[in-house]
Design a protein around this motif. Sequence first.
Motif, PDB file in Angstrom:
ATOM      1  N   THR A  73      46.044  47.520  17.205  1.00 32.51           N
ATOM      2  CA  THR A  73      46.462  48.921  17.234  1.00 32.51           C
ATOM      3  C   THR A  73      47.301  49.254  16.005  1.00 32.51           C
ATOM      4  O   THR A  73      47.972  48.392  15.446  1.00 32.51           O
ATOM      5  CB  THR A  73      47.241  49.253  18.534  1.00 32.51           C
ATOM      6  N   GLU A  74      47.207  50.489  15.580  1.00 32.75           N
ATOM      7  CA  GLU A  74      48.014  51.027  14.485  1.00 32.75           C
ATOM      8  C   GLU A  74      48.486  52.403  14.935  1.00 32.75           C
ATOM      9  O   GLU A  74      47.768  53.092  15.652  1.00 32.75           O
ATOM     10  CB  GLU A  74      47.185  51.201  13.212  1.00 32.75           C
ATOM     11  N   ALA A  75      49.660  52.786  14.490  1.00 30.48           N
ATOM     12  CA  ALA A  75      50.164  54.111  14.855  1.00 30.48           C
ATOM     13  C   ALA A  75      51.063  54.648  13.765  1.00 30.48           C
ATOM     14  O   ALA A  75      51.696  53.881  13.024  1.00 30.48           O
ATOM     15  CB  ALA A  75      50.917  54.053  16.177  1.00 30.48           C
ATOM     16  N   VAL A  76      51.111  55.959  13.683  1.00 30.15           N
ATOM     17  CA  VAL A  76      51.991  56.638  12.741  1.00 30.15           C
ATOM     18  C   VAL A  76      52.368  57.986  13.342  1.00 30.15           C
ATOM     19  O   VAL A  76      51.584  58.581  14.089  1.00 30.15           O
ATOM     20  CB  VAL A  76      51.320  56.796  11.352  1.00 30.15           C
ATOM     21  N   GLN A 105      47.457  57.406  16.945  1.00 28.09           N
ATOM     22  CA  GLN A 105      47.330  55.986  17.287  1.00 28.09           C
ATOM     23  C   GLN A 105      45.869  55.592  17.268  1.00 28.09           C
ATOM     24  O   GLN A 105      45.023  56.213  17.919  1.00 28.09           O
ATOM     25  CB  GLN A 105      47.933  55.683  18.653  1.00 28.09           C
ATOM     26  N   LEU A 106      45.595  54.529  16.529  1.00 29.98           N
ATOM     27  CA  LEU A 106      44.252  53.979  16.416  1.00 29.98           C
ATOM     28  C   LEU A 106      44.229  52.676  17.207  1.00 29.98           C
ATOM     29  O   LEU A 106      44.992  51.760  16.911  1.00 29.98           O
ATOM     30  CB  LEU A 106      43.936  53.737  14.935  1.00 29.98           C
ATOM     31  N   MET A 107      43.393  52.631  18.217  1.00 26.68           N
ATOM     32  CA  MET A 107      43.301  51.448  19.079  1.00 26.68           C
ATOM     33  C   MET A 107      41.916  50.832  18.922  1.00 26.68           C
ATOM     34  O   MET A 107      40.916  51.541  18.971  1.00 26.68           O
ATOM     35  CB  MET A 107      43.561  51.846  20.533  1.00 26.68           C
ATOM     36  N   PHE A 108      41.883  49.526  18.740  1.00 23.34           N
ATOM     37  CA  PHE A 108      40.630  48.812  18.556  1.00 23.34           C
ATOM     38  C   PHE A 108      40.370  47.925  19.767  1.00 23.34           C
ATOM     39  O   PHE A 108      41.217  47.108  20.136  1.00 23.34           O
ATOM     40  CB  PHE A 108      40.691  47.915  17.308  1.00 23.34           C
ATOM     41  N   ALA A 135      36.759  51.473  17.399  1.00 23.20           N
ATOM     42  CA  ALA A 135      38.041  52.168  17.282  1.00 23.20           C
ATOM     43  C   ALA A 135      38.065  53.424  18.143  1.00 23.20           C
ATOM     44  O   ALA A 135      37.051  54.120  18.278  1.00 23.20           O
ATOM     45  CB  ALA A 135      38.302  52.536  15.825  1.00 23.20           C
ATOM     46  N   LEU A 136      39.230  53.694  18.700  1.00 15.26           N
ATOM     47  CA  LEU A 136      39.478  54.930  19.443  1.00 15.26           C
ATOM     48  C   LEU A 136      40.722  55.569  18.839  1.00 15.26           C
ATOM     49  O   LEU A 136      41.759  54.917  18.706  1.00 15.26           O
ATOM     50  CB  LEU A 136      39.734  54.639  20.927  1.00 15.26           C
ATOM     51  N   LEU A 137      40.616  56.826  18.440  1.00 11.64           N
ATOM     52  CA  LEU A 137      41.748  57.534  17.850  1.00 11.64           C
ATOM     53  C   LEU A 137      42.335  58.505  18.872  1.00 11.64           C
ATOM     54  O   LEU A 137      41.614  59.321  19.452  1.00 11.64           O
ATOM     55  CB  LEU A 137      41.326  58.298  16.593  1.00 11.64           C
TER      56      LEU A 137
END
Length: 132
Positions: free
Chosen positions: A71-74, A82-85, A104-106
């Motif tokens: 996951t990545e978030a800003v 939030q980008l969840m893989f 990926a799910l945004l």
Amino acid sequence: MNIKPVLLFFGGFAVYALLTVSVLLFYKDDPAQMTWQHRDSFNAKVIGRYKLSDNHTQDDVTARLGGPDITEAVQLNGQVYQLMFYRTQRKLPDGITTEDECTALLFVNRRLVAIGDIAVSQYQQYVNNGNS
């Protein structure tokens, strides 16, 4: 003809059918208990059914799929991106999950807005435009 074996057969079949229907209706899939092969397949199947028009929340998705693999978030201008893989296709049996093995799910403010490569592109646009 003896009617007792026929009754036993139909009684057994009725019990079998009742148990099968009960499992299908009341047994919930638990991704945490699945093997990696089943989980990849499960993730791909569930994500493939998601439609952006259904207005899915981040909580709905994590309740169904469990936590993401990556996951990545800003946070930019008061919005949370939030980008969840979720892994949907394992490529190398090396014990490491990479983004190219995932879908990926945004989420923007905890609402699903994009799926797949489009989700990654949109996230990168948000991050690049927000940091300019």
